[in-house]
Design a protein around this motif. Structure first.
Motif, PDB file in Angstrom:
ATOM      1  N   ALA A  31       0.832  -1.203   0.000  1.00 15.90           N
ATOM      2  CA  ALA A  31       0.000   0.000   0.000  1.00 15.90           C
ATOM      3  C   ALA A  31       0.869   1.256   0.000  1.00 15.90           C
ATOM      4  N   ALA A  57       0.968   3.948  -3.038  1.00 17.71           N
ATOM      5  CA  ALA A  57       0.624   5.339  -2.740  1.00 17.71           C
ATOM      6  C   ALA A  57       1.751   6.276  -3.127  1.00 17.71           C
ATOM      7  N   THR A  94      -8.374   4.880  -5.338  1.00 20.18           N
ATOM      8  CA  THR A  94      -8.378   3.496  -4.858  1.00 20.18           C
ATOM      9  C   THR A  94      -9.290   2.633  -5.714  1.00 20.18           C
ATOM     10  N   TRP A 125      -7.422   1.811  -8.892  1.00 23.38           N
ATOM     11  CA  TRP A 125      -6.458   0.731  -8.660  1.00 23.38           C
ATOM     12  C   TRP A 125      -7.180  -0.614  -8.564  1.00 23.38           C
ATOM     13  N   THR A 126      -8.336  -0.651  -7.927  1.00 27.25           N
ATOM     14  CA  THR A 126      -9.088  -1.897  -7.796  1.00 27.25           C
ATOM     15  C   THR A 126      -9.502  -2.430  -9.165  1.00 27.25           C
ATOM     16  N   LEU A 136      -5.344  -2.725  -0.833  1.00 30.63           N
ATOM     17  CA  LEU A 136      -6.169  -1.698  -1.457  1.00 30.63           C
ATOM     18  C   LEU A 136      -6.981  -0.924  -0.421  1.00 30.63           C
ATOM     19  N   LEU A 164      -4.549   1.337   1.139  1.00 30.72           N
ATOM     20  CA  LEU A 164      -4.142   2.365   0.184  1.00 30.72           C
ATOM     21  C   LEU A 164      -5.002   3.620   0.324  1.00 30.72           C
ATOM     22  N   PHE A 165      -6.287   3.428   0.567  1.00 28.42           N
ATOM     23  CA  PHE A 165      -7.183   4.574   0.741  1.00 28.42           C
ATOM     24  C   PHE A 165      -6.704   5.467   1.895  1.00 28.42           C
ATOM     25  N   TYR A 177      -3.542   7.383   1.032  1.00 30.85           N
ATOM     26  CA  TYR A 177      -3.862   8.546   0.214  1.00 30.85           C
ATOM     27  C   TYR A 177      -4.453   9.671   1.070  1.00 30.85           C
TER      28      TYR A 177
END
Length: 358
Positions: free
Chosen positions: A34, A38, A64, A67-68, A165, A168-169, A172
């Motif tokens: 992640a 990022a 995000t 990316w998913t 993921l 990752l949010f 960010y």
């Protein structure tokens, strides 16, 4: 008492830090991926945030989601396709056991020198198929267990990807605050050199990301050229798939089946060409292009990058592709700074000794 109290507080802080690391240990890999994603896409995050009027959470959610769609969905589809192919292979083995092998392909007879021997071997396996499969049954069981274990690992990897993921949010959304925290922590630890080492780590990770993506793009282009020369249908699609599989360092999973397909179609010459092209050009360029792109624009010698890339992969797996060069870059910079600081002192001492000797 004050000194003892300070020592006790330090011990408690280290114990607390160790306990936190222990709790986070199962999630290190997901946290690492992640953070890398990022960091690599932070310029896009900055542009998207500016476009959305500074709404950080909305920009983090949209990026995000992108990316998913780009990573998670294709990998899940690939997993289902692999499961279907495993079922097809199992059914094919059962058909071979009941009906025997199909007639030998025409190209098998035309293989120079070995053609007749290969056709005879094909006929022998066909006539003794049941006995042959019976002798292979223990090995097939071991192969099944191995595939089951790999399937479990793939399933664990999918869960790890999903967790990455989700994390990752938050990277960010909270990235600026995390950057300030890391900078403050490093300033407390190493003082004024904090900015230098932050730039060093950031530059190294960015060059590794550029090297991985650049190498994957180069391998995809070379694969497309090879597939086009060999007359493989859908060469451009296979080139795109090569890009994706190059990111996880397994491009032979794309050009290997293409080679087998050419042999099965009787195109022995083109099959040999694509085999050589795939092994020495598509896969071989990884050992040259990736270290060059990682070392380009930095102060690291190429040999240090080579050790970092290959040693990191051997030590940590694919994660070591990022960890290896970063760790060696920081260590190399620390040693260079230490030597640079000691050199003027040594020169001054030598200069003072010379008049005394005179």
């Amino acid at each position: 008492m004050a000194a003892h109290d300070r020592l006790l507080v330090q011990i408690l802080l280290f114990a607390l830090l160790g306990a936190c690391l222990w709790v986070l240990a199962p999630f290190w890999s997901a946290l690492f991926w992640a953070a890398v994603l990022a960091f690599a896409s932070w310029p896009v995050m900055r542009l998207l945030t500016r476009f959305l009027g500074g709404r950080l959470s909305l920009a983090a959610g949209l990026l995000t989601l992108i990316w998913t769609l780009l990573v998670a969905v294709p990998l899940v589809m690939l997993g289902f396709n692999l499961a279907d192919h495993i079922k097809d292979v199992t059914a094919l083995i059962k058909d071979f056991q009941l009906d025997g092998l199909p007639p030998a392909p025409l190209w098998l007879v035309s293989v120079p020198v070995l053609g007749e021997s290969l056709q005879s071997l094909w006929s022998t396996i066909d006539q003794q198929g049941a006995a042959f499969l019976a002798t292979l049954r223990p090995y097939l069981g071991q192969l099944g267990n191995w595939l089951l274990a790999r399937s479990a690992q793939i399933g664990g990897g999918m869960l790890e990807l999903a967790l990455s993921l989700v994390l990752l949010f938050f990277f960010y959304r909270d990235g600026p605050r995390l950057a300030v925290f890391v900078h403050s922590l490093l300033e407390r630890l190493i003082g004024e050199r904090a900015d230098h080492y932050l730039e060093l780590v950031a530059g190294t990770v960015q060059r590794v990301v550029n090297g991985v993506i650049g190498t994957a793009a180069g391998q995809a282009l070379l694969a497309w050229i090879g597939f086009s020369i060999a007359g493989i249908p859908g060469a451009w699609l296979l080139g795109i798939l090569t890009f994706g599989f190059s990111l996880i360092m397994v491009p032979p999973l794309i050009w290997g089946p293409a080679v087998l397909w050419l042999f099965w179609q009787g195109e022995v010459g083109l099959g040999i060409f694509l085999l050589i092209w795939g092994f020495f050009v598509i896969s071989g360029v990884d050992n040259i292009l990736k270290p060059y792109l990682i070392s380009r624009g930095g102060n690291l010698p190429l040999i240090v990058v080579l050790f970092g890339v290959f040693g990191g992969i051997l030590a940590f797996g694919f994660m070591g592709l990022f960890l290896g060069p970063t760790l060696l870059a920081v260590a190399y910079s620390l040693l260079s700074d230490w030597v640079a600081q000691k050199a003027p002192q040594i020169e001054a001492e030598i200069a003072e000794e010379k008049p005394m000797r005179g």
